[in-house]
Design an enzyme around this catalytic site. Structure first.
Site, PDB file in Angstrom:
ATOM      1  N   CYS A 123       0.803  -1.223   0.000  1.00 49.10           N
ATOM      2  CA  CYS A 123       0.000   0.000   0.000  1.00 49.10           C
ATOM      3  C   CYS A 123       0.838   1.275   0.000  1.00 49.10           C
ATOM      4  O   CYS A 123       0.319   2.360  -0.253  1.00 49.10           O
ATOM      5  CB  CYS A 123      -0.952   0.004   1.193  1.00 49.10           C
ATOM      6  SG  CYS A 123      -2.067  -1.417   1.218  1.00 49.10           S
ATOM      7  N   HIS A 256      -3.127   7.172   2.055  1.00 50.91           N
ATOM      8  CA  HIS A 256      -3.572   5.874   1.552  1.00 50.91           C
ATOM      9  C   HIS A 256      -4.973   5.614   2.074  1.00 50.91           C
ATOM     10  O   HIS A 256      -5.258   5.786   3.262  1.00 50.91           O
ATOM     11  CB  HIS A 256      -2.607   4.787   2.019  1.00 50.91           C
ATOM     12  CG  HIS A 256      -3.131   3.404   1.852  1.00 50.91           C
ATOM     13  ND1 HIS A 256      -3.660   2.946   0.661  1.00 50.91           N
ATOM     14  CD2 HIS A 256      -3.227   2.377   2.735  1.00 50.91           C
ATOM     15  CE1 HIS A 256      -4.055   1.699   0.818  1.00 50.91           C
ATOM     16  NE2 HIS A 256      -3.799   1.329   2.070  1.00 50.91           N
ATOM     17  N   ASN A 286     -10.134  -0.176  -0.110  1.00 52.99           N
ATOM     18  CA  ASN A 286      -8.674  -0.120  -0.086  1.00 52.99           C
ATOM     19  C   ASN A 286      -8.140  -0.742  -1.375  1.00 52.99           C
ATOM     20  O   ASN A 286      -8.213  -1.950  -1.566  1.00 52.99           O
ATOM     21  CB  ASN A 286      -8.152  -0.879   1.140  1.00 52.99           C
ATOM     22  CG  ASN A 286      -6.637  -0.846   1.267  1.00 52.99           C
ATOM     23  OD1 ASN A 286      -5.923  -0.477   0.342  1.00 52.99           O
ATOM     24  ND2 ASN A 286      -6.146  -1.250   2.431  1.00 52.99           N
TER      25      ASN A 286
END
Length: 329
Positions: A123, A256, A286
């Site tokens: 990520c 993020h 996500n």
């Protein structure tokens, strides 16, 4: 006569989400058939996620990256053949090898033999990619780069584990970075601590033509949350210090997009009003390395992010990795 200093600037952005939008209720209904209980209320309360997009079975990570890249190239108004560097941040490549970046170069029909490679920092991947490309452009080695975050995380989700399968989605975001005499990427900071590898991982590997171990994502949610809220504030301040800026000079924070609670915690610790934070997690879920460039493109295209504004991007992911960059858009 002194030679002009080289910087890297963002010329254009692009993004792509697969057409298959899956709401929390649709996902809950699907999981119920497997005997897994969850609900829209449970997911929203813990994550802020309302929906995510899943790639169709025939769509690959490079397919998603292609559309996002084409949109970034169009926005930048450049000839694709001028791109002499392609870096793709992904944890879900099309193949073991070659890199997704090489496959993308071919799909874009770029023939100049410029460099192409993948970055794997989960990520944090896009933050790592931006910092890497910025350094290569500043060195004079490359002039025009395509930087992509692209993921098909739906392929590695265990749909019998409600603590992980409700979190992730698929998508791609891209930016064109080009050499400039005007400052663009002002500063970056990158870190990793491999001692935390086990709290977020997909531990399978290919052995003898089959996957040995688990090919599904595994996560210790509490441990990830605690570590994330600690390192994100520190790396953001570090990058801002390098750029000689204070948090108050940040026009837009693009964290993020993992969990709204982590995001708002970081925003609060930096002393920024939440109105200055770009939030797409509710609709995207996500999307790992794709989440920051997806959010960036959304905010550029809806007019929130304007030329000359300071944008702070930051990510944290498996590895454990974390990083941030300060960009004058």
């Amino acid at each position: 006569m002194a030679q002009s200093k080289i910087y890297s600037r963002v010329l254009g952005t692009g993004s792509y989400l697969p057409s298959n939008r899956v709401t929390n209720q649709e996902l809950a209904d699907r999981l119920a058939k497997r005997g897994v209980e969850t609900s829209d209320e449970w997911i929203v309360a813990r994550t802020g996620i309302h929906a995510r997009h899943f790639a169709d079975p025939e769509q690959t990570t490079s397919d998603l990256a292609l559309v996002a890249s084409q949109r970034a190239i169009e926005a930048a108004g450049i000839d694709p053949q001028s791109i002499d560097l392609i870096v793709v941040a992904t944890s879900t490549p099309d193949f073991v090898f070659p890199s997704t970046a090489c496959l993308l170069q071919n799909k874009l029909d770029i023939k100049n033999n410029g460099a192409a490679f993948d970055v794997q920092a989960v990520c944090s991947g896009f933050a790592y990619a931006i910092a890497t490309v910025d350094a290569l452009i500043r060195s004079g080695q490359h002039r025009t780069a395509l930087v992509v975050g692209a993921e098909t995380f739906s392929r590695i989700l265990d749909f019998d584990d409600r603590t992980t399968c409700v979190l992730f989605g698929d998508g791609a975001g891209a930016v064109i970075l080009s050499a400039s005499e005007e400052p663009g990427v002002l500063a970056s900071a990158l870190h990793a601590d491999g001692s935390h590898a086990d709290i977020l991982c997909t531990p399978g590997h290919v052995n003898g033509g089959v996957v040995a171990g688990s090919a599904f994502l595994h996560m210790d949610g509490q441990a990830v949350f605690k570590l994330a809220v600690t390192v994100l504030e520190k790396v953001a301040v570090e990058a801002l210090d390098k750029a000689h800026l204070s948090p108050g000079q940040v026009d837009w924070l693009i964290p993020h997009q993992a969990n709204i609670r982590i995001m708002t915690s970081t925003c609060r610790k930096l002393g920024l009003p939440t109105e200055r934070m770009v939030v797409t997690v509710g609709e995207h879920g996500n999307t790992s390395a794709a989440s920051i460039p997806l959010a960036l493109d959304v905010a550029v295209r809806d007019g929130r992010i304007k030329r000359g504004q300071h944008v702070l991007i930051e990510g944290v992911g498996g590895g454990f990795t974390w990083g941030a960059s300060v960009i004058r858009y």
